[in-house]
Design an enzyme around this catalytic site. Structure first.
Site, PDB file in Angstrom:
ATOM      1  N   ASP A  31       2.592 -10.380   4.064  1.00 29.71           N
ATOM      2  CA  ASP A  31       1.655  -9.934   3.024  1.00 29.71           C
ATOM      3  C   ASP A  31       2.097 -10.570   1.718  1.00 29.71           C
ATOM      4  O   ASP A  31       3.296 -10.616   1.428  1.00 29.71           O
ATOM      5  CB  ASP A  31       1.691  -8.393   2.917  1.00 29.71           C
ATOM      6  CG  ASP A  31       0.470  -7.829   2.208  1.00 29.71           C
ATOM      7  OD1 ASP A  31       0.213  -8.250   1.059  1.00 29.71           O
ATOM      8  OD2 ASP A  31      -0.210  -6.968   2.781  1.00 29.71           O
ATOM      9  N   SER A  36      -1.185  -4.874  -2.932  1.00 31.36           N
ATOM     10  CA  SER A  36      -0.392  -3.816  -2.292  1.00 31.36           C
ATOM     11  C   SER A  36       1.027  -3.883  -2.812  1.00 31.36           C
ATOM     12  O   SER A  36       1.353  -4.706  -3.671  1.00 31.36           O
ATOM     13  CB  SER A  36      -0.409  -4.008  -0.774  1.00 31.36           C
ATOM     14  OG  SER A  36       0.005  -5.315  -0.442  1.00 31.36           O
ATOM     15  N   PHE A  81      -5.520  -8.239   8.780  1.00 35.36           N
ATOM     16  CA  PHE A  81      -6.113  -7.402   7.727  1.00 35.36           C
ATOM     17  C   PHE A  81      -6.195  -8.177   6.411  1.00 35.36           C
ATOM     18  O   PHE A  81      -6.808  -7.706   5.454  1.00 35.36           O
ATOM     19  CB  PHE A  81      -5.213  -6.195   7.417  1.00 35.36           C
ATOM     20  CG  PHE A  81      -4.925  -5.280   8.558  1.00 35.36           C
ATOM     21  CD1 PHE A  81      -5.853  -4.322   8.937  1.00 35.36           C
ATOM     22  CD2 PHE A  81      -3.712  -5.339   9.234  1.00 35.36           C
ATOM     23  CE1 PHE A  81      -5.577  -3.448   9.973  1.00 35.36           C
ATOM     24  CE2 PHE A  81      -3.432  -4.467  10.269  1.00 35.36           C
ATOM     25  CZ  PHE A  81      -4.366  -3.525  10.644  1.00 35.36           C
ATOM     26  N   LYS A  85     -11.329  -8.253  -0.766  1.00 36.17           N
ATOM     27  CA  LYS A  85     -12.336  -7.336  -0.232  1.00 36.17           C
ATOM     28  C   LYS A  85     -13.288  -6.735  -1.267  1.00 36.17           C
ATOM     29  O   LYS A  85     -13.998  -5.786  -0.962  1.00 36.17           O
ATOM     30  CB  LYS A  85     -11.655  -6.210   0.540  1.00 36.17           C
ATOM     31  CG  LYS A  85     -10.778  -5.321  -0.317  1.00 36.17           C
ATOM     32  CD  LYS A  85     -10.454  -4.008   0.372  1.00 36.17           C
ATOM     33  CE  LYS A  85      -9.709  -3.058  -0.533  1.00 36.17           C
ATOM     34  NZ  LYS A  85      -9.453  -1.757   0.025  1.00 36.17           N
ATOM     35  N   SER A 125     -16.311  -5.953   9.394  1.00 37.98           N
ATOM     36  CA  SER A 125     -16.896  -4.899   8.552  1.00 37.98           C
ATOM     37  C   SER A 125     -18.338  -4.653   8.938  1.00 37.98           C
ATOM     38  O   SER A 125     -19.055  -5.576   9.359  1.00 37.98           O
ATOM     39  CB  SER A 125     -16.836  -5.364   7.092  1.00 37.98           C
ATOM     40  OG  SER A 125     -17.618  -4.544   6.273  1.00 37.98           O
ATOM     41  N   TYR A 151     -18.587 -11.886   0.156  1.00 37.75           N
ATOM     42  CA  TYR A 151     -17.556 -11.169   0.930  1.00 37.75           C
ATOM     43  C   TYR A 151     -18.064 -10.908   2.352  1.00 37.75           C
ATOM     44  O   TYR A 151     -17.373 -11.212   3.335  1.00 37.75           O
ATOM     45  CB  TYR A 151     -17.194  -9.833   0.254  1.00 37.75           C
ATOM     46  CG  TYR A 151     -16.433  -8.909   1.173  1.00 37.75           C
ATOM     47  CD1 TYR A 151     -15.097  -9.147   1.477  1.00 37.75           C
ATOM     48  CD2 TYR A 151     -17.059  -7.818   1.782  1.00 37.75           C
ATOM     49  CE1 TYR A 151     -14.402  -8.318   2.352  1.00 37.75           C
ATOM     50  CE2 TYR A 151     -16.384  -6.983   2.656  1.00 37.75           C
ATOM     51  CZ  TYR A 151     -15.057  -7.233   2.936  1.00 37.75           C
ATOM     52  OH  TYR A 151     -14.376  -6.421   3.816  1.00 37.75           O
ATOM     53  N   LYS A 155     -16.925 -12.383   6.366  1.00 37.88           N
ATOM     54  CA  LYS A 155     -16.664 -11.614   7.596  1.00 37.88           C
ATOM     55  C   LYS A 155     -17.528 -12.141   8.727  1.00 37.88           C
ATOM     56  O   LYS A 155     -17.067 -12.304   9.861  1.00 37.88           O
ATOM     57  CB  LYS A 155     -16.941 -10.122   7.364  1.00 37.88           C
ATOM     58  CG  LYS A 155     -15.980  -9.457   6.392  1.00 37.88           C
ATOM     59  CD  LYS A 155     -14.565  -9.430   6.933  1.00 37.88           C
ATOM     60  CE  LYS A 155     -13.584  -8.783   5.981  1.00 37.88           C
ATOM     61  NZ  LYS A 155     -12.185  -8.972   6.388  1.00 37.88           N
ATOM     62  N   GLY A 294     -27.444  -4.538  -4.277  1.00 40.64           N
ATOM     63  CA  GLY A 294     -26.901  -4.908  -2.972  1.00 40.64           C
ATOM     64  C   GLY A 294     -26.660  -3.733  -2.031  1.00 40.64           C
ATOM     65  O   GLY A 294     -26.353  -3.937  -0.859  1.00 40.64           O
TER      66      GLY A 294
END
Ligand code: NAD
Ligand code: WQD
Length: 344
Positions: A31, A36, A81, A85, A125, A151, A155, A294
């Protein structure tokens, strides 16, 4: 199983790391900590009475990830992951979103080839469905065409890339998990969602209003064609979501598979706020605002494919999620770190 979690220090990654450890697996994490903190991993280590090797690096750094993988061999699977996002940010900076999200997916496929890893689980997602063609959404519903932001398109594109990879290499076992709306926190209150700045998503926003650090919840439209006029979503507790990853890894089969991970129960914005008011035992000020660009009126899934094929089902409710999010918020008013800049 020993699993490499790319983005494993994040909200869903940390909960999945703990679920994997509790299920008897080992995890290692790469990561770059852009969204985070290493403290999340330290807390997972304490909760799981384990130690978790952490490589602080960009998941696109193939030599570094490969070396880390080899140093911790054998690695049986990767969960991806990692990525950016924020829907709004992706509209204002689309190139960065394509660069980072697609770049990570491609690099991890290269690492799999180089290291002989056959199993991958990808964080997809519900956003790939765009404007739902019918409800509840099943995995066969159309994807891609009506997606409204970059975004969501990353995905969808990554799912297509993964599908192609399996056509070329049929021994691969790749699963895309289409999360609906992940919410809540671990029941211990030690790991949870820690968004930087002002939250974009409903539940962390409501939590900050309940704690007094934000003034009121803005309800984005109360004139939708829904029972109370506010948007309907499928809120899945992050602990149930984490268990879905364990199931997907343990039952991975050759080929490409997609699964909806949701509860299948539509819940309105007003119902979320009311559930949080019950959990926190206080009134949460709210104010109706115009619709957010959206947004769709309703999005919820039929989770039966995952129930049948992964032997997984969500069991926690929106009330459980609010209780746990509130417990996390109260125990960690500034998130993982001692200070937080709420207004940036
Ligand atoms: P998160 O931001 O908490 O976790 C993502 C992690 O990836 C973070 O720890 C971040 O530091 C890391 N990261 C970002 N770019 C990186 C890079 N280049 N190299 C290495 N690490 C990098 O997000 P989350 O809510 O835990 O989401 C996890 C995944 O699930 C994301 O791919 C997200 O798009 C997807 N997803 C999330 C939701 C949601 O509402 N939370 C819903 C559907 C899908
Ligand atoms: C939920 C509902 C809002 C905030 C997003 C992404 C999606 C996925 C999950 C990653 C909607 C309303 C929200 C607020 C509000 N992420 N709302 N006031 O938009 O369903 O999904 O997160 O893949 O791609 O789009 O989640 O939590 O933002 O909104 O009224 O301050 O709450 O309009 O009806 P969303 P959300």
């Amino acid at each position: 199983m020993r699993v490499l979690l790319a983005g494993g220090a994040g909200y869903i990654g940390a909960h999945t790391a703990l679920a994997l450890v509790e299920a008897g697996h080992e995890v290692i994490v790469v990561d770059n900590l852009s969204n985070s903190s290493a403290e999340a991993i330290a807390r997972v280590e304490r909760l799981g009475s384990t130690s978790i090797p952490l490589l602080v690096a960009d998941a696109r750094d193939e030599p570094a990830v490969l070396e880390f993988t080899r140093a911790n061999a054998p690695i049986d699977a990767i969960v991806n992951f990692a990525g950016l996002k924020s829907v709004g940010e992706s509209v204002s900076d689309p190139v960065r979103y394509y660069e980072v999200n697609l770049g990570i997916a491609l690099s991890l496929l290269n690492v799999m080839t180089a290291a002989g890893i056959r199993t991958l689980v990808f964080s997809s997602s519900a956003t790939v469905y765009g404007v739902p063609s019918s409800l509840p959404l099943t995995e066969t519903a159309p994807t891609g065409a009506s997606v409204t932001n970059p975004y969501g398109r990353t995905k969808h594109m990554i799912e297509e890339i993964l599908r192609d990879a399996v056509v070329a290499h049929p021994a691969l076992r790749i699963t895309a998990l289409r999360y609906f709306n992940p919410v809540g926190a671990h029941g211990s209150g030690h790991i949870g969602e820690d968004p930087a700045g002002i939250p974009n998503n409903l539940m962390p926003y409501v939590a900050r209003v309940a704690s007094g650090s934000l003034e009121h919840v803005g309800i984005f439209g109360d004139d939708y064609e829904t029972p109370d006029g506010t948007g309907l979503r499928d809120y899945i507790h992050v602990v149930d979501l984490a268990a879905g990853h364990v199931a997907a890894l343990e039952r991975a089969r050759e080929g490409f598979a997609v699964y909806n991970l949701g509860i299948g129960v539509p819940v309105s914005v007003r119902e979320v706020v009311a559930a949080f008011e019950r959990a926190a035992d206080r009134t949460i000020p709210q104010q109706v605002l115009p619709r957010r660009a959206g947004d769709v009126a309703a999005s919820y899934c039929d989770p039966s494919k995952a129930e049948h094929e992964l032997d997984w089902a969500a069991s926690l409710t929106i009330d459980d999620a609010c209780r746990d999010a509130w417990n996390w918020q109260r125990q960690n008013p500034t998130g993982y770190l001692p200070t937080r800049a709420t207004f940036v």
